[in-house]
Design an enzyme around this catalytic site. Sequence first.
Site, PDB file in Angstrom:
ATOM      1  N   ASP A 106      39.052  31.265 -87.435  1.00 13.94           N
ATOM      2  CA  ASP A 106      37.680  31.422 -86.959  1.00 13.94           C
ATOM      3  C   ASP A 106      37.274  30.192 -86.160  1.00 13.94           C
ATOM      4  O   ASP A 106      37.458  29.057 -86.613  1.00 13.94           O
ATOM      5  CB  ASP A 106      36.753  31.602 -88.161  1.00 13.94           C
ATOM      6  CG  ASP A 106      35.361  32.072 -87.779  1.00 13.94           C
ATOM      7  OD1 ASP A 106      34.905  31.752 -86.669  1.00 13.94           O
ATOM      8  OD2 ASP A 106      34.733  32.757 -88.601  1.00 13.94           O
ATOM      9  N   ASP A 133      32.155  36.903 -76.516  1.00 14.40           N
ATOM     10  CA  ASP A 133      31.178  37.925 -76.898  1.00 14.40           C
ATOM     11  C   ASP A 133      29.775  37.376 -76.655  1.00 14.40           C
ATOM     12  O   ASP A 133      29.421  36.311 -77.167  1.00 14.40           O
ATOM     13  CB  ASP A 133      31.353  38.265 -78.373  1.00 14.40           C
ATOM     14  CG  ASP A 133      30.594  39.516 -78.795  1.00 14.40           C
ATOM     15  OD1 ASP A 133      29.508  39.771 -78.242  1.00 14.40           O
ATOM     16  OD2 ASP A 133      31.080  40.230 -79.691  1.00 14.40           O
ATOM     17  N   LYS A 163      21.665  40.164 -78.956  1.00 18.13           N
ATOM     18  CA  LYS A 163      20.462  40.246 -79.780  1.00 18.13           C
ATOM     19  C   LYS A 163      20.075  38.860 -80.305  1.00 18.13           C
ATOM     20  O   LYS A 163      20.919  38.077 -80.717  1.00 18.13           O
ATOM     21  CB  LYS A 163      20.679  41.213 -80.952  1.00 18.13           C
ATOM     22  CG  LYS A 163      20.893  42.648 -80.503  1.00 18.13           C
ATOM     23  CD  LYS A 163      21.071  43.591 -81.692  1.00 18.13           C
ATOM     24  CE  LYS A 163      21.286  45.025 -81.204  1.00 18.13           C
ATOM     25  NZ  LYS A 163      21.472  45.970 -82.338  1.00 18.13           N
ATOM     26  N   TYR A 196      39.969  40.207 -68.495  1.00 23.01           N
ATOM     27  CA  TYR A 196      38.602  40.691 -68.284  1.00 23.01           C
ATOM     28  C   TYR A 196      38.081  40.272 -66.914  1.00 23.01           C
ATOM     29  O   TYR A 196      37.409  41.032 -66.221  1.00 23.01           O
ATOM     30  CB  TYR A 196      37.669  40.157 -69.372  1.00 23.01           C
ATOM     31  CG  TYR A 196      37.839  40.808 -70.710  1.00 23.01           C
ATOM     32  CD1 TYR A 196      37.721  42.184 -70.877  1.00 23.01           C
ATOM     33  CD2 TYR A 196      38.129  40.043 -71.840  1.00 23.01           C
ATOM     34  CE1 TYR A 196      37.883  42.776 -72.120  1.00 23.01           C
ATOM     35  CE2 TYR A 196      38.299  40.628 -73.089  1.00 23.01           C
ATOM     36  CZ  TYR A 196      38.167  41.998 -73.218  1.00 23.01           C
ATOM     37  OH  TYR A 196      38.326  42.584 -74.442  1.00 23.01           O
TER      38      TYR A 196
END
Length: 220
Positions: free
Chosen positions: A97, A119, A123, A197
């Site tokens: 992590d 990411d 929100k 990406y």
Amino acid sequence: MRLRNKPWAVKLVNEHPESVLQNPDPEKKIDWAARFGNNNPIEIEVGSGKGHFITTLAENNPDKNYVALELQTTAAGIILRTKLEKGLDNLQILRGDAAAINHFFDENSTSVIYLNFSDPWPKSRHEKRRLTYKSFLAKYQEVLKPEGHLEFKTDNSGLYAYSVQSMNNFGMHFDFVSVDLHHEKPEILEKNIETEYEHKFAAKGNPIYALHASFETKNL
């Protein structure tokens, strides 16, 4: 984006502990010099996906060491497959992590940290999960050498604006900023390595946002 589970990738990862370090003890620092067999400069990509960026860097710079910090086992397996095919002894894969990056690396031990298409966590209640939130910046500052820096790319304008503000509030210095990386000068573009990406989004005509930033002083 979460990749679909691939049994072959899990098997490959488990067969190569010399190349993939899985879920290490966060209370114990990793001896990277022992794993690489040298004391060359270390650069980290946080969230490497399928690994095109980090494996290309490793192939182009054999005098530097690279760590792909990736949480997904399938992604780690895909990166590992490329590493083995190309014989990239200067690339290690760390399954862990990013929030524990300062436990995996010693203070002042790394030269560059790459954040590519992270990411965006759009929100507000998820702000603390963004990889450019102040708590992450503090950890990057801890493991980076004083002359080290952070390189960031995204196609998400909201995350880019947030990251600029977050880094500015943290007292970081911006060495390079771009709101349309693929239309920069040729000398900048020739140094750019596209991620999977990035290639996809740029092909659709989406602008790619980028910045390089450094920490001027250690925050107390």
